[in-house]
Design a protein around this motif. Sequence first.
Motif, PDB file in Angstrom:
ATOM      1  N   ASN A  56       1.092  -1.310  -0.517  1.00  0.00           N
ATOM      2  CA  ASN A  56      -0.094   0.214  -0.006  1.00  0.00           C
ATOM      3  C   ASN A  56       0.827   1.266  -0.046  1.00  0.00           C
ATOM      4  O   ASN A  56       0.454   1.964   0.862  1.00  0.00           O
ATOM      5  CB  ASN A  56      -0.452  -0.245   1.092  1.00  0.00           C
ATOM      6  CG  ASN A  56       0.044   0.285   3.053  1.00  0.00           C
ATOM      7  OD1 ASN A  56       1.052  -0.335   3.005  1.00  0.00           O
ATOM      8  ND2 ASN A  56      -1.021  -0.177   3.458  1.00  0.00           N
ATOM      9  N   LYS A  57       2.022   1.342  -0.203  1.00  0.00           N
ATOM     10  CA  LYS A  57       2.944   2.639  -0.670  1.00  0.00           C
ATOM     11  C   LYS A  57       2.996   3.134   0.818  1.00  0.00           C
ATOM     12  O   LYS A  57       3.517   4.297   0.531  1.00  0.00           O
ATOM     13  CB  LYS A  57       2.693   3.638  -1.853  1.00  0.00           C
ATOM     14  CG  LYS A  57       2.304   2.475  -2.805  1.00  0.00           C
ATOM     15  CD  LYS A  57       3.349   2.196  -3.485  1.00  0.00           C
ATOM     16  CE  LYS A  57       2.707   1.046  -5.089  1.00  0.00           C
ATOM     17  NZ  LYS A  57       4.240   0.230  -5.025  1.00  0.00           N
ATOM     18  N   GLN A  58       3.933   1.909   1.836  1.00  0.00           N
ATOM     19  CA  GLN A  58       4.077   2.822   2.723  1.00  0.00           C
ATOM     20  C   GLN A  58       5.205   2.960   3.671  1.00  0.00           C
ATOM     21  O   GLN A  58       5.845   1.413   3.380  1.00  0.00           O
ATOM     22  CB  GLN A  58       3.556   1.776   3.953  1.00  0.00           C
ATOM     23  CG  GLN A  58       3.475   2.707   5.401  1.00  0.00           C
ATOM     24  CD  GLN A  58       2.330   2.035   6.172  1.00  0.00           C
ATOM     25  OE1 GLN A  58       2.537   1.420   6.773  1.00  0.00           O
ATOM     26  NE2 GLN A  58       2.083   3.114   7.553  1.00  0.00           N
ATOM     27  N   GLN A  59       6.196   3.511   3.580  1.00  0.00           N
ATOM     28  CA  GLN A  59       7.060   3.143   3.695  1.00  0.00           C
ATOM     29  C   GLN A  59       7.403   2.546   5.418  1.00  0.00           C
ATOM     30  O   GLN A  59       7.409   3.241   6.306  1.00  0.00           O
ATOM     31  CB  GLN A  59       8.156   4.563   4.498  1.00  0.00           C
ATOM     32  CG  GLN A  59       7.531   5.503   2.353  1.00  0.00           C
ATOM     33  CD  GLN A  59       8.574   6.935   2.092  1.00  0.00           C
ATOM     34  OE1 GLN A  59       9.690   7.331   3.351  1.00  0.00           O
ATOM     35  NE2 GLN A  59       8.510   7.858   1.452  1.00  0.00           N
ATOM     36  N   LEU A  60       8.541   1.888   5.232  1.00  0.00           N
ATOM     37  CA  LEU A  60       9.188   1.281   6.319  1.00  0.00           C
ATOM     38  C   LEU A  60      10.411  -0.011   6.732  1.00  0.00           C
ATOM     39  O   LEU A  60      11.591   0.048   6.137  1.00  0.00           O
ATOM     40  CB  LEU A  60       8.194  -0.861   6.200  1.00  0.00           C
ATOM     41  CG  LEU A  60       6.465  -0.694   5.940  1.00  0.00           C
ATOM     42  CD1 LEU A  60       6.313  -1.911   5.260  1.00  0.00           C
ATOM     43  CD2 LEU A  60       6.056  -0.186   7.161  1.00  0.00           C
ATOM     44  N   ILE A  61      10.591   0.454   7.743  1.00  0.00           N
ATOM     45  CA  ILE A  61      12.371  -0.612   8.079  1.00  0.00           C
ATOM     46  C   ILE A  61      11.896  -2.140   8.999  1.00  0.00           C
ATOM     47  O   ILE A  61      11.050  -1.430  10.370  1.00  0.00           O
ATOM     48  CB  ILE A  61      13.259   0.678   8.692  1.00  0.00           C
ATOM     49  CG1 ILE A  61      13.628   1.598   8.079  1.00  0.00           C
ATOM     50  CG2 ILE A  61      13.896  -0.386   9.632  1.00  0.00           C
ATOM     51  CD1 ILE A  61      14.311   2.419   8.664  1.00  0.00           C
ATOM     52  N   PHE A  64       7.953  -1.678  10.371  1.00  0.00           N
ATOM     53  CA  PHE A  64       6.952  -0.722  11.394  1.00  0.00           C
ATOM     54  C   PHE A  64       7.572   0.576  10.251  1.00  0.00           C
ATOM     55  O   PHE A  64       8.237   1.044   9.504  1.00  0.00           O
ATOM     56  CB  PHE A  64       8.816  -0.038  12.136  1.00  0.00           C
ATOM     57  CG  PHE A  64       8.313  -1.071  13.116  1.00  0.00           C
ATOM     58  CD1 PHE A  64       7.437  -0.827  14.066  1.00  0.00           C
ATOM     59  CD2 PHE A  64       9.744  -2.245  13.838  1.00  0.00           C
ATOM     60  CE1 PHE A  64       7.670  -2.312  15.693  1.00  0.00           C
ATOM     61  CE2 PHE A  64      10.348  -3.415  14.259  1.00  0.00           C
ATOM     62  CZ  PHE A  64       9.187  -3.819  15.365  1.00  0.00           C
ATOM     63  N   PRO A  65       6.427   1.244  10.609  1.00  0.00           N
ATOM     64  CA  PRO A  65       6.586   2.931   9.757  1.00  0.00           C
ATOM     65  C   PRO A  65       7.097   3.243   9.570  1.00  0.00           C
ATOM     66  O   PRO A  65       7.443   3.738  10.875  1.00  0.00           O
ATOM     67  CB  PRO A  65       4.779   2.789   9.748  1.00  0.00           C
ATOM     68  CG  PRO A  65       4.231   1.856  10.597  1.00  0.00           C
ATOM     69  CD  PRO A  65       5.154   1.291  11.662  1.00  0.00           C
ATOM     70  N   ILE A  66       7.728   3.965   8.239  1.00  0.00           N
ATOM     71  CA  ILE A  66       8.603   5.326   8.719  1.00  0.00           C
ATOM     72  C   ILE A  66       7.831   6.429   9.241  1.00  0.00           C
ATOM     73  O   ILE A  66       6.841   7.015   8.231  1.00  0.00           O
ATOM     74  CB  ILE A  66       9.999   5.232   7.623  1.00  0.00           C
ATOM     75  CG1 ILE A  66      10.431   3.773   7.454  1.00  0.00           C
ATOM     76  CG2 ILE A  66      10.437   6.684   7.520  1.00  0.00           C
ATOM     77  CD1 ILE A  66      11.409   4.253   6.381  1.00  0.00           C
ATOM     78  N   LEU A  67       7.968   7.466  10.259  1.00  0.00           N
ATOM     79  CA  LEU A  67       7.429   9.123  10.234  1.00  0.00           C
ATOM     80  C   LEU A  67       8.266  10.212   9.523  1.00  0.00           C
ATOM     81  O   LEU A  67       7.750  10.740   9.235  1.00  0.00           O
ATOM     82  CB  LEU A  67       6.926   9.061  11.737  1.00  0.00           C
ATOM     83  CG  LEU A  67       6.706   8.525  12.992  1.00  0.00           C
ATOM     84  CD1 LEU A  67       6.404   8.693  14.114  1.00  0.00           C
ATOM     85  CD2 LEU A  67       5.104   8.324  12.095  1.00  0.00           C
ATOM     86  N   VAL A 183       6.995   6.133  19.580  1.00  0.00           N
ATOM     87  CA  VAL A 183       7.934   6.217  18.821  1.00  0.00           C
ATOM     88  C   VAL A 183       9.455   5.940  18.622  1.00  0.00           C
ATOM     89  O   VAL A 183       9.812   6.540  20.301  1.00  0.00           O
ATOM     90  CB  VAL A 183       8.137   8.211  18.792  1.00  0.00           C
ATOM     91  CG1 VAL A 183       9.464   8.509  17.409  1.00  0.00           C
ATOM     92  CG2 VAL A 183       6.521   8.180  17.958  1.00  0.00           C
ATOM     93  N   VAL A 184      10.208   5.780  18.037  1.00  0.00           N
ATOM     94  CA  VAL A 184      11.504   5.339  18.551  1.00  0.00           C
ATOM     95  C   VAL A 184      11.952   5.900  17.564  1.00  0.00           C
ATOM     96  O   VAL A 184      12.135   5.907  16.214  1.00  0.00           O
ATOM     97  CB  VAL A 184      11.864   4.041  17.832  1.00  0.00           C
ATOM     98  CG1 VAL A 184      11.724   3.143  16.591  1.00  0.00           C
ATOM     99  CG2 VAL A 184      13.172   3.649  18.523  1.00  0.00           C
TER     100      VAL A 184
END
Length: 689
Positions: A56-61, A64-67, A183-184
């Motif tokens: 769904n085109k979400q940036q992850l590491i 975990f979603p990138i803010l 948040v990390v």
Amino acid sequence: MIVNQPILLFIPIFLLSPIITAQSSNYCNRSCGEKSVPFPFGFSADCEIPLNCSSNKQQLIAGFPILTINADRIKLSIEATCDRPLQALRRLYGPGYAPSSLNAILLQNCSLPKPCKIPTTTVYTHFEAIGCSPNNSSISCYSENKTNGFVDYDKVTRTNCKSFLSSISAESFDESDVLEIQVVELGWWLQGGCPDYCSENAFCDEIVPPFNGQPGFRCRCKNGFIGDGYRASHGCRKDCNTARYISGKCGGSTGLALLIGGIAVGAFLMICAVLVCCFRKRQSNSKDRHSAKRFLSEASDISIPIYTYKAIEKATDGFSEKQRLGTGAFGTVYAGKLHNNSWVAIKRIKHRDTDSIEQVMNEIKLISSVSHQNLVRLLGCSIENGEQILVYEFMPNGTLCQHLQRERGDGLPWPVRLTIAAETAQAIAHLHSAIDPPIYHRDIKSSNILLDYNFRSKVADFGLSRLGITEISHISTAPQGTPGYLDPQYHQNFHLSDKSDVYSFGVVLIEIITAKKVVDFSRPPNEVNLASVATDRIGKGRLDEIIDPFLEPNSDSWTLSSIHKVAELAFRCLSFQREMRPTMMEVAVELEQIRLSRCVPAEEITSGTSSEVSPCSSSSNISEQPLSIAVNNKVGLENRGLFMLEMTNVGCMNLIEKLKDNSPVSTQDTWLSEQSTPSSSSLLNNVTH
């Protein structure tokens, strides 16, 4: 034509060179849907620091979603998840990134809890909202005692915690700092040496990765240059917008003249804007004052003065810290002297989302219209300068919390605590049952129960929950209440009701019995929450383990019996199911029965057969009616003055009068000094058991 031919041939070759270079080198895809990431990140295997792009085109590491991503850090969203294996934390340690030391790692099911740098109340608020069951009390927090570097994963594993719950991030862990919950923050670096990657006019910052291996680095442009500092990316170029290059190096004298002209025009416009703002602010303040006076004058039953902001400032010595009495959920309270030279409590309400003077004044009308001997009286207000300030009567003997925690005096004897509990219950029941529409306090706690000269209970902030939020049908998505006092069902449906107040008052009753802190991370992990400890001990018949030794429960049969009765009442108030909790009216009646039983045998009170008035009975109108009948006739009880009960002991020595004889001489001496309540020995000497 012959002269221009070489130039024409050169331009196409120049334009094509990036394409040729890209084809001959490894390609890094830096886009995920419509969003792209900066160098050195990307979403293909050939990128320096590869990331993930979901379907769904979400940036992850690591899932975990990138803010955000900036020049030295990455912020991820770490949704709190109960019983997530500790090994999930290891996924945050990649080939070019790791959690920085500006994180408090939240752990669960720990046998060796670690101290945490962030306030324990903040941690508890975070956990309480998660609702982990049944191990939500076994929470710990790991943080490093350094501001640079990374979280040591090996040390985290040595805490013997089984679960990785979430993280809290901040620039620092000072009390004034804003904390980012769930948040990390990851610090990132490139592997290798600086000379190979950093461009000209860039610094190279060496990074020591958390695991042994190849050293790392980051590039950053020198002062006066902009860019990312990497040869393979934008490098560094002169920043022509800085004062350092106004001399003409970035545009010559023409650019300098244009810049100076632009500055002059900008300064003129800024001055005009400031003058307009000052004029409008003055108009707004005048409008606020006139609106407030108009709204109050329209209500014939309201007669509280409106003070100017200057008068409030003068009364509090400019809101001096020396005159600050405390800070709560809805604002900061200061001591001050107004026109009659008497001390008052001035509450400066925190910034609100609404600027509607009509709504503010209507809420003030509501609070000022509520009258009960055990509610703090509203004496005035100030609506100016964007401020909303309420003036209350001053309470010289501080809060119930201060006395229970021995911050003032050595403690209160049981009869005094019981009287305070009964009076507080009557005040809250008045808000629930005698006001139309009813008022739900939403922040009942021992620090909101104030004590006057006579040690009479006065409930504060009973209207400020309305001032703090705009809502529909009492449903709110904004945080309400205080950790440890909050209705556990609130996190399921975000609904606060009269039964939410009952739950909070149940916690206060436990405080009165135990004199323990509601939330205390110095206790064992499964005993952090006082309500949980109390329900466990009461349910198992082990209340004696947590009774405040100061009360000497075994000194006489009435003390022991009444403490257990209050504990049983608190147990019902703390029921998880709201339907199982009593109403505040029922709580008030039961506490009054327990209090009266000190002077009249219980069978005479409950039977209603005594022909004489109890020496501990109330002077209110319900003295004409046996208490047992009143309990079974709640409507009649309300109409006959349950909520105006007063202690006028005849046969039994009047506790409040005895306390009054030992109370501080004046308000002025009380709030400014360390003087507190009478010593426990003097209190006990003045109480007849």
